[in-house]
Write a protein that holds these residues in place. Structure first.
Motif, PDB file in Angstrom:
ATOM      1  N   ALA A 103       0.837  -1.204   0.000  1.00  0.00           N
ATOM      2  CA  ALA A 103       0.000   0.000   0.000  1.00  0.00           C
ATOM      3  C   ALA A 103       0.874   1.258   0.000  1.00  0.00           C
ATOM      4  O   ALA A 103       0.625   2.203  -0.759  1.00  0.00           O
ATOM      5  CB  ALA A 103      -0.925  -0.001   1.211  1.00  0.00           C
ATOM      6  N   CYS A 125      -3.940   0.969  -3.005  1.00  0.00           N
ATOM      7  CA  CYS A 125      -4.836  -0.111  -2.591  1.00  0.00           C
ATOM      8  C   CYS A 125      -4.768  -1.275  -3.579  1.00  0.00           C
ATOM      9  O   CYS A 125      -4.685  -2.436  -3.171  1.00  0.00           O
ATOM     10  CB  CYS A 125      -6.262   0.421  -2.483  1.00  0.00           C
ATOM     11  N   ILE A 145     -11.342  -9.517   0.124  1.00  0.00           N
ATOM     12  CA  ILE A 145     -11.549  -8.091   0.397  1.00  0.00           C
ATOM     13  C   ILE A 145     -13.036  -7.747   0.442  1.00  0.00           C
ATOM     14  O   ILE A 145     -13.407  -6.692   0.963  1.00  0.00           O
ATOM     15  CB  ILE A 145     -10.837  -7.192  -0.636  1.00  0.00           C
ATOM     16  N   ALA A 152      -9.042  -4.147   2.440  1.00  0.00           N
ATOM     17  CA  ALA A 152      -8.797  -3.086   1.459  1.00  0.00           C
ATOM     18  C   ALA A 152      -8.869  -1.711   2.116  1.00  0.00           C
ATOM     19  O   ALA A 152      -8.111  -0.795   1.746  1.00  0.00           O
ATOM     20  CB  ALA A 152      -9.805  -3.182   0.314  1.00  0.00           C
ATOM     21  N   SER A 153      -9.747  -1.547   3.094  1.00  0.00           N
ATOM     22  CA  SER A 153      -9.862  -0.259   3.784  1.00  0.00           C
ATOM     23  C   SER A 153      -8.571   0.099   4.502  1.00  0.00           C
ATOM     24  O   SER A 153      -8.145   1.263   4.515  1.00  0.00           O
ATOM     25  CB  SER A 153     -11.016  -0.300   4.793  1.00  0.00           C
ATOM     26  N   ALA A 155      -5.613  -0.882   3.579  1.00  0.00           N
ATOM     27  CA  ALA A 155      -4.653  -0.521   2.533  1.00  0.00           C
ATOM     28  C   ALA A 155      -4.865   0.915   2.069  1.00  0.00           C
ATOM     29  O   ALA A 155      -3.896   1.654   1.835  1.00  0.00           O
ATOM     30  CB  ALA A 155      -4.783  -1.484   1.353  1.00  0.00           C
ATOM     31  N   MET A 156      -6.115   1.344   1.951  1.00  0.00           N
ATOM     32  CA  MET A 156      -6.400   2.710   1.520  1.00  0.00           C
ATOM     33  C   MET A 156      -5.935   3.734   2.551  1.00  0.00           C
ATOM     34  O   MET A 156      -5.413   4.788   2.192  1.00  0.00           O
ATOM     35  CB  MET A 156      -7.897   2.869   1.244  1.00  0.00           C
ATOM     36  N   ALA A 159      -2.169   3.887   2.270  1.00  0.00           N
ATOM     37  CA  ALA A 159      -1.807   4.622   1.061  1.00  0.00           C
ATOM     38  C   ALA A 159      -2.013   6.122   1.255  1.00  0.00           C
ATOM     39  O   ALA A 159      -1.188   6.937   0.819  1.00  0.00           O
ATOM     40  CB  ALA A 159      -2.634   4.127  -0.118  1.00  0.00           C
ATOM     41  N   CYS A 183      -1.334   0.610   8.591  1.00  0.00           N
ATOM     42  CA  CYS A 183      -2.064  -0.376   7.789  1.00  0.00           C
ATOM     43  C   CYS A 183      -1.967  -1.762   8.417  1.00  0.00           C
ATOM     44  O   CYS A 183      -2.977  -2.479   8.530  1.00  0.00           O
ATOM     45  CB  CYS A 183      -1.497  -0.395   6.366  1.00  0.00           C
TER      46      CYS A 183
END
Length: 205
Positions: A103, A125, A145, A152-153, A155-156, A159, A183
Motif C-alpha cells: 500500500a 490499494c 476483500i 482493502a480499507s 490498505a487505503m 496509502a 495499515c
C-alpha cells in the motif's frame, strides 16, 4: 529512499508469494499451478498498477530480484511445507505486513508518476490487494476483500498516509513507516477482534 522502497517492495513480494504458494499446495495444484499462483499473488497487484500508470514493462516482470523472491518462497513452501503450515498465525502477520508494504510503496510510486492524490490512494490499494484478488478468482473463491475483516480499507488508509508524505504535508522520511505500521495494525486488530465493515441486509418483502 528509493533503495529503501525497493527493498520494502521485495519484502512484500516474498510475503505474498508465500501465501499464494501455501494456497496452491492446499488446493493440490501441480508444480506449475503452485508456481503460477505464487507469482500472481506476489506481483499481480504491482503489475496492474504499472499497467494503469503506463509504466511498462511492469517492474515485477523484468526485475530478476522479484523472480528470486518468488522462487525462494515457492521452494520454501514445497521443501519445508510442514514448517510453513505450522506458522499459520505468523502467516497472518506476514500478510498484514505485506499489505502495509505494498500500500505504501504503491502510493509512493503512483504519486511520483502522476502527482494525483486520489489516484495514488487507489493505486496503493490495488497494489496491496490486486494479487490476492487474482489469486482468489483463480481458485474460485470470493475475494476476501469483499467478505473478510478490514482489508482493502486498511490498505487505503496506509496509502493515504504515504501520500501525505509524498505531497510534503508530513515528512516523507517518516510517512512510509507510519503508513506501513498503521495499515498493518488496522489489519491485525480486525483479525484479532473479528472486525468487519457493515453489510447491507435485504429487507423482508
Amino acid at each position: 529512499m528509493d533503495i529503501l522502497l525497493h527493498y520494502i517492495d521485495l519484502a512484500g513480494t516474498f510475503v505474498f508469494a508465500l501465501s499464494g504458494a501455501m494456497l496452491g499446495i492446499q488446493k493440490k495444484y501441480d508444480i506449475f499451478g503452485i508456481f503460477s499462483l505464487t507469482a500472481i499473488t506476489a506481483i499481480g497487484g504491482g503489475v496492474l498498477r504499472d499497467l494503469c500508470l503506463s509504466a511498462t514493462p511492469p517492474s515485477g516482470l523484468i526485475n530478476e530480484e522479484y523472480f528470486i523472491a518468488i522462487f525462494l518462497a515457492f521452494l520454501l513452501s514445497i521443501l519445508f511445507q510442514n514448517i510453513v503450515y505450522s506458522l499459520d498465525k505468523a502467516s497472518l502477520l506476514f500478510d498484514a505486513l505485506g499489505l502495509g508494504f505494498f500500500a505504501a510503496s504503491g502510493a509512493n510510486k503512483t504519486y511520483a508518476h502522476t502527482g494525483s492524490v486520489q489516484l495514488s490512494i487507489i493505486m496503493g490499494c490495488i497494489s496491496a490487494v490486486g494479487g490476492g484478488c487474482l489469486r482468489d478468482i483463480l481458485c474460485r473463491r470470493t475475494p476476501i476483500i469483499f467478505t473478510k475483516e478490514i482489508y482493502a480499507s486498511a490498505a487505503m488508509i496506509g496509502a493515504a498516509i504515504e501520500v501525505l508524505g509524498s505531497s510534503g504535508v508530513i515528512s516523507s522520511a517518516y510517512s512510509i513507516w507510519i503508513a506501513i505500521i498503521t495499515c498493518t495494525l488496522i489489519r491485525l486488530f480486525s483479525l484479532y477482534y473479528g472486525l468487519n465493515l457493515p453489510t447491507i441486509k435485504l429487507k423482508p418483502k
